[in-house]
Design a protein around this motif. Structure first.
Motif, short mmCIF file in Angstrom:
data_model
loop_
_atom_site.label_atom_id
_atom_site.label_comp_id
_atom_site.label_asym_id
_atom_site.label_seq_id
_atom_site.Cartn_x
_atom_site.Cartn_y
_atom_site.Cartn_z
N ASP A 35 1.36 -0.53 -5.17
CA ASP A 35 2.48 -0.06 -4.61
C ASP A 35 3.66 -1.32 -4.84
O ASP A 35 2.76 -2.11 -4.48
N ASN A 91 4.10 3.54 3.06
CA ASN A 91 3.24 2.97 3.78
C ASN A 91 3.18 2.64 4.88
O ASN A 91 2.42 2.54 5.62
N SER A 139 0.16 14.09 -2.35
CA SER A 139 1.97 12.98 -2.87
C SER A 139 2.05 13.58 -4.00
O SER A 139 1.31 13.44 -4.86
N THR A 180 -6.15 9.61 2.19
CA THR A 180 -6.25 8.45 0.77
C THR A 180 -4.69 7.88 0.19
O THR A 180 -4.08 8.18 0.65
N PHE A 181 -5.24 6.49 0.35
CA PHE A 181 -4.31 5.66 -0.18
C PHE A 181 -4.76 5.00 -1.77
O PHE A 181 -5.63 4.73 -2.20
N GLU A 182 -3.38 4.16 -1.92
CA GLU A 182 -3.59 2.69 -3.24
C GLU A 182 -2.84 1.47 -2.77
O GLU A 182 -2.28 2.27 -1.68
N CYS A 183 -3.12 1.24 -3.17
CA CYS A 183 -2.48 -0.58 -3.42
C CYS A 183 -1.90 -1.29 -4.28
O CYS A 183 -2.02 -2.53 -4.41
N TYR A 240 1.36 -1.10 0.06
CA TYR A 240 -0.45 0.28 -0.05
C TYR A 240 0.80 1.05 0.07
O TYR A 240 2.11 1.18 0.60
N ARG A 241 0.51 2.22 -0.46
CA ARG A 241 1.24 3.87 -1.23
C ARG A 241 -0.13 5.06 0.06
O ARG A 241 -0.96 5.01 -0.45
N PHE A 242 0.56 5.45 0.45
CA PHE A 242 -0.78 6.65 1.31
C PHE A 242 -0.07 7.95 -0.13
O PHE A 242 0.81 7.77 -0.56
N THR A 243 -1.51 8.46 -0.39
CA THR A 243 -1.17 9.14 -1.43
C THR A 243 -1.63 11.41 -0.74
O THR A 243 -1.41 11.93 -1.35
N TYR A 275 -2.92 13.03 2.99
CA TYR A 275 -3.24 13.79 4.10
C TYR A 275 -4.12 14.66 4.90
O TYR A 275 -3.29 15.33 3.49
#
Length: 412
Positions: free
Chosen positions: A211, A182, A174, A206-209, A124-127, A129
Motif C-alpha cells: 500500500d 492499516n 475488501s 489477511t493483509f498486504e504491504c 500495510y493494508r488489511f484485505t 478479516y
C-alpha cells in the motif's frame, strides 16, 4: 536492509537560502506481502495495562495483544478516544486468555463499552478479516459485536452473540483499495449493567504491504543553532511502542504491565544530508560538516529548511528506536517525491546571518567585488552593515546613492 536514497540537486540555487518547505514522499513498505494471520494466544501475548484507578486488573486480562513476530497490535479501551495516529488512547484490560482461548470483555455498566483497534504500520493494508465467536461461559449478558469506522460513528458490520450461541461469524472482505486501511476498529456493546464476554474461537485477518502512502516530512527540531550537513526528518510509523514493561501489583494482582500513558507511536527518521554529513560510511544527524543545511523557519503553516548550494540525499530509515533504546527494524521504499519550495522567503535573511552573494551561475562575490568559484562568506551585522574578512582587515560593502555600481571600504 539497505537504505534507499533519493538525490536532491540544489547546486544551482540562486539565493543563499532557497527554503524547502515540505518534502512530500510517496512511499511503500518493503516487507513481506499478502499474508494470512491468526490472532490468538498462540501467535501473540496479552499484556496487562497499568491503567486508571477504577479499571479491573483480573488475572489473564490485559489492555493489549501483541503479535510474536509481526508488527501487529490489538488495543482495548472503554472509550472511543483515539490518539493523533488513530489508535486507542486510554487502555482498559478488556482482552484476556481463558482456557487457551482469547476472550473479549465489555464493562459492568451498559455505558462501559469495549472499543478496539487492530493495527499494522503505515504501508500495510488489511484485505479481510473473519471472527468466529461463542457466548462465553462466564458472560453475564449478550453482546452486539460491530466493526466500526475510524470515528466509531458508523457501523460497517454487526452480529449479536446471545446466550448459548456458538460459531457466530462477523467478517468483511475488501472490495477496493480504499475500503480498508492499516487499522481496523471494533466495538462490543451490551444493554444490561453486567459484564458481557465473548469467546473467540477463530480470528483470522489477511493483509498486504504494497500500500502506497504519502508522507509530509518536516524537521524533528524547530531551530538550528548552527548549520549542519545531516538533518533528521521523523515520521510516525503507526506501529505501537508500549514502552517499559515491568512487574507491578494493582488491586492485589501482580503481573508484568505497561503504562498506557507512556505508549507511543514508533518514530523513524528519514535523513536529509550532503556528502559532509557522512561519518564512517553512514549519514549521522546533527553532523556539522559544511553546515549547508543552514536554517529552519516556521511560518505557522510550513517548516522551511534553508539549503545552501550543494547536492543532497534523502535516505529511508532501516530501523527505529523504541523506548529503552531498542532498535526495531522497519523497511520503506520511496517511489515518488515532490519538493515544495519557496525562493527568497520573506525575512529568511536577517541581521546576524552569514550569507553568500552569488551571480546565479555558481559563482560567489569576493572582497574585490568579483565573482569566482571560491565561496566567500559575508556577515550581515546587527547594525545592518555587510562585511567580509580579507586577511587582517574587514571589508564593508556599501551602495552609494546615484552610483551604478557597488564600492567598498577597508577597516583594519
Amino acid at each position: 536492509m539497505k537504505s534507499k536514497t533519493t538525490n536532491l540537486n540544489v547546486a544551482n540555487y540562486r539565493s543563499v537560502i532557497r527554503a524547502a518547505a515540505i518534502l512530500i514522499l510517496t512511499m511503500i513498505c518493503g516487507g513481506l506481502c499478502a499474508q494470512t494471520v491468526s490472532i490468538s494466544p498462540k501467535t501473540g501475548n496479552v499484556i496487562s495495562a497499568l491503567s486508571y484507578g477504577s479499571e479491573q486488573h483480573e488475572a489473564g486480562y490485559g489492555g493489549a495483544w501483541v503479535h510474536n513476530q509481526l508488527p501487529m497490535t490489538l488495543l482495548n479501551s472503554d472509550e472511543s478516544t483515539l490518539t493523533d495516529n488513530g489508535l486507542m488512547a486510554k487502555h482498559a484490560n478488556n482482552v484476556g486468555v481463558v482456557d487457551g482461548y482469547m476472550v473479549f470483555a465489555s464493562g459492568a455498566k451498559s455505558t462501559t463499552i469495549n472499543h478496539m483497534s487492530l493495527s499494522l504500520p503505515k504501508g500495510y493494508r488489511f484485505t479481510s478479516y473473519k471472527i468466529v465467536m461463542d457466548y462465553a461461559s462466564n458472560s453475564a449478558t449478550q453482546s452486539t459485536f460491530k466493526e466500526m469506522n475510524s470515528s466509531f460513528s458508523s457501523t460497517l458490520a454487526s452480529v449479536s452473540v446471545k446466550q448459548n450461541d456458538k460459531g457466530v461469524v462477523i467478517q468483511r472482505t475488501s472490495l477496493n483499495a480504499s475500503d480498508m486501511g492499516n487499522i481496523l476498529y471494533f466495538k462490543q456493546e451490551h444493554l444490561e449493567n453486567a459484564i458481557a464476554r465473548v469467546k473467540i474461537t477463530s480470528f483470522v485477518v489477511t493483509f498486504e504491504c504494497t500500500d502506497k502512502f504519502n508522507e509530509n516530512l518536516r524537521p524533528g527540531v524547530t531551530t538550528l543553532p548552527s548549520g549542519v550537513s545531516c538533518l533528521a526528518l521523523p515520521f510516525q510509523t503507526q506501529r505501537v511502542d508500549l514502552g517499559p514493561i515491568k512487574q507491578e501489583t494493582k488491586n492485589d494482582y501482580t503481573s508484568y504491565k505497561y503504562t498506557y500513558t507512556k505508549v507511543k507511536d514508533l518514530k523513524a527518521d528519514f535523513l536529509l544530508y550532503e556528502n559532509a554529513g557522512i561519518v564512517d560510511g553512514a549519514a549521522k544527524p546533527e553532523t556539522a560538516g559544511d553546515g549547508n543545511i543552514a536554517k529552519l523557519n516556521f511560518d505557522g503553516t510550513n517548516a522551511y529548511i534553508g539549503l545552501k548550494n550543494s547536492i543532497y540525499w534523502l535516505e529511508t530509515p532501516t530501523d527505529a528506536v523504541a523506548q529503552g533504546e531498542v532498535n526495531i527494524p522497519v523497511g520503506y521504499r520511496i517511489v515518488g517525491a515532490r519538493l515544495v519550495y519557496a525562493n527568497n522567503v520573506a525575512q529568511n535573511i536577517k541581521k546576524g546571518d552569514k550569507i553568500y552573494i552569488t551571480d546565479g551561475k555558481g559563482n560567489y562575490m569576493n572582497d574585490s567585488l568579483k565573482f569566482t568559484a571560491t565561496k566567500v562568506e559575508w556577515n550581515f551585522a546587527a547594525d545592518g552593515k555587510l562585511s567580509t574578512n580579507s586577511g587582517n582587515s574587514t571589508v564593508y560593502l556599501r551602495h552609494k546613492r546615484n552610483w551604478s555600481f557597488l564600492s567598498y571600504t577597508y577597516s583594519s
